[in-house]
Design a protein around this motif. Structure first.
Motif, PDB file in Angstrom:
ATOM      1  N   PHE A  68       0.847  -1.195   0.000  1.00 10.30           N
ATOM      2  CA  PHE A  68       0.000   0.000   0.000  1.00 10.30           C
ATOM      3  C   PHE A  68       0.882   1.244   0.000  1.00 10.30           C
ATOM      4  O   PHE A  68       1.760   1.389   0.859  1.00 10.30           O
ATOM      5  CB  PHE A  68      -0.922   0.008   1.229  1.00 10.30           C
ATOM      6  N   THR A  69       0.652   2.135  -0.947  1.00 12.08           N
ATOM      7  CA  THR A  69       1.508   3.322  -1.073  1.00 12.08           C
ATOM      8  C   THR A  69       0.742   4.646  -1.076  1.00 12.08           C
ATOM      9  O   THR A  69       1.296   5.682  -1.428  1.00 12.08           O
ATOM     10  CB  THR A  69       2.364   3.241  -2.354  1.00 12.08           C
ATOM     11  N   ASP A  70      -0.522   4.630  -0.667  1.00 12.22           N
ATOM     12  CA  ASP A  70      -1.331   5.854  -0.675  1.00 12.22           C
ATOM     13  C   ASP A  70      -1.518   6.453   0.720  1.00 12.22           C
ATOM     14  O   ASP A  70      -2.580   6.994   1.042  1.00 12.22           O
ATOM     15  CB  ASP A  70      -2.695   5.578  -1.318  1.00 12.22           C
ATOM     16  N   GLN A  71      -0.472   6.392   1.544  1.00 10.33           N
ATOM     17  CA  GLN A  71      -0.567   6.955   2.886  1.00 10.33           C
ATOM     18  C   GLN A  71      -0.933   8.442   2.840  1.00 10.33           C
ATOM     19  O   GLN A  71      -1.684   8.932   3.696  1.00 10.33           O
ATOM     20  CB  GLN A  71       0.752   6.760   3.655  1.00 10.33           C
ATOM     21  N   ALA A  72      -0.426   9.165   1.856  1.00 12.06           N
ATOM     22  CA  ALA A  72      -0.742  10.599   1.748  1.00 12.06           C
ATOM     23  C   ALA A  72      -2.241  10.821   1.525  1.00 12.06           C
ATOM     24  O   ALA A  72      -2.815  11.771   2.064  1.00 12.06           O
ATOM     25  CB  ALA A  72       0.065  11.237   0.620  1.00 12.06           C
ATOM     26  N   LYS A  73      -2.870   9.943   0.764  1.00 14.77           N
ATOM     27  CA  LYS A  73      -4.324  10.072   0.537  1.00 14.77           C
ATOM     28  C   LYS A  73      -5.097   9.767   1.814  1.00 14.77           C
ATOM     29  O   LYS A  73      -6.132  10.383   2.078  1.00 14.77           O
ATOM     30  CB  LYS A  73      -4.760   9.168  -0.601  1.00 14.77           C
ATOM     31  N   VAL A  74      -4.615   8.830   2.602  1.00  8.23           N
ATOM     32  CA  VAL A  74      -5.236   8.558   3.904  1.00  8.23           C
ATOM     33  C   VAL A  74      -5.130   9.815   4.768  1.00  8.23           C
ATOM     34  O   VAL A  74      -6.118  10.268   5.358  1.00  8.23           O
ATOM     35  CB  VAL A  74      -4.558   7.360   4.606  1.00  8.23           C
ATOM     36  N   ALA A  75      -3.936  10.394   4.835  1.00  9.49           N
ATOM     37  CA  ALA A  75      -3.692  11.570   5.667  1.00  9.49           C
ATOM     38  C   ALA A  75      -4.568  12.750   5.273  1.00  9.49           C
ATOM     39  O   ALA A  75      -4.891  13.596   6.118  1.00  9.49           O
ATOM     40  CB  ALA A  75      -2.215  11.950   5.595  1.00  9.49           C
ATOM     41  N   ASN A  76      -4.967  12.818   4.015  1.00 10.40           N
ATOM     42  CA  ASN A  76      -5.838  13.908   3.575  1.00 10.40           C
ATOM     43  C   ASN A  76      -7.139  13.965   4.371  1.00 10.40           C
ATOM     44  O   ASN A  76      -7.719  15.042   4.537  1.00 10.40           O
ATOM     45  CB  ASN A  76      -6.146  13.795   2.080  1.00 10.40           C
ATOM     46  N   GLY A  77      -7.596  12.831   4.888  1.00  9.65           N
ATOM     47  CA  GLY A  77      -8.805  12.833   5.715  1.00  9.65           C
ATOM     48  C   GLY A  77      -8.662  13.757   6.913  1.00  9.65           C
ATOM     49  O   GLY A  77      -9.599  14.449   7.290  1.00  9.65           O
ATOM     50  N   ALA A  78      -7.471  13.788   7.496  1.00  4.83           N
ATOM     51  CA  ALA A  78      -7.205  14.678   8.631  1.00  4.83           C
ATOM     52  C   ALA A  78      -6.896  16.094   8.165  1.00  4.83           C
ATOM     53  O   ALA A  78      -7.404  17.073   8.718  1.00  4.83           O
ATOM     54  CB  ALA A  78      -6.041  14.140   9.464  1.00  4.83           C
TER      55      ALA A  78
END
Length: 154
Positions: free
Chosen positions: A105-115
């Protein structure tokens, strides 16, 4: 500003949770000079901890929602640390986002966008911040996301 921030959250259909108590030996928040350091916050939705590993048993949307829930808990911790006075928040300086994710999984930045998006929605330009978003193999209590913060206060 406290009322304004909570009104903005209400417009989004969100309310601040009760600040979570530490799960180990640490302070939930520490003020040092004009900086408020907030310990890592876990995501709770309707009182239940959001768990799992992104890219394995959880998807991006679930994890981004969990990041938003962490951000709500960060704001709740700000409010508690500042004596219920969110008007003392000058700027959200930095978020550190830890994502419990599979090696592929390489979309950690997209996850962080939630915050990040919630901080901007709540605080406007003062919510724009520096950020780290990293994948980790496990988080406390099996949480899917954990986020800490540094906040400038007045």
């Amino acid at each position: 500003m406290s009322d304004t921030i909570e009104a903005k959250l209400a417009d989004l259909g969100l309310t601040l949770p009760t600040p979570a108590a530490p799960v180990a030996t640490y302070a939930p928040a520490v003020i040092a000079g004009n900086l408020l350091h907030i310990s890592g916050q876990l995501p709770f939705d309707d009182g239940a901890l959001m768990t799992g590993r992104v890219g394995e048993d959880r998807d991006l949307d679930y994890a981004a929602h969990a990041a938003q829930r962490c951000a709500l808990m960060l704001i709740a911790q700000m409010k508690a640390a500042l004596g219920d006075d969110l008007s003392r928040v000058v700027r959200v300086v930095k978020l550190g986002v830890f994502v419990n994710s599979a090696g592929s999984f390489t979309d950690q930045a997209k996850v962080a966008n939630g915050a990040s998006e919630l901080m901007i929605a709540a605080f406007g330009d003062a919510g724009r911040h520096a950020r780290s978003a990293v994948g980790v193999p496990v988080l406390p209590l099996g949480a899917v996301v954990e986020i800490d913060a540094i906040v400038q206060i007045g």
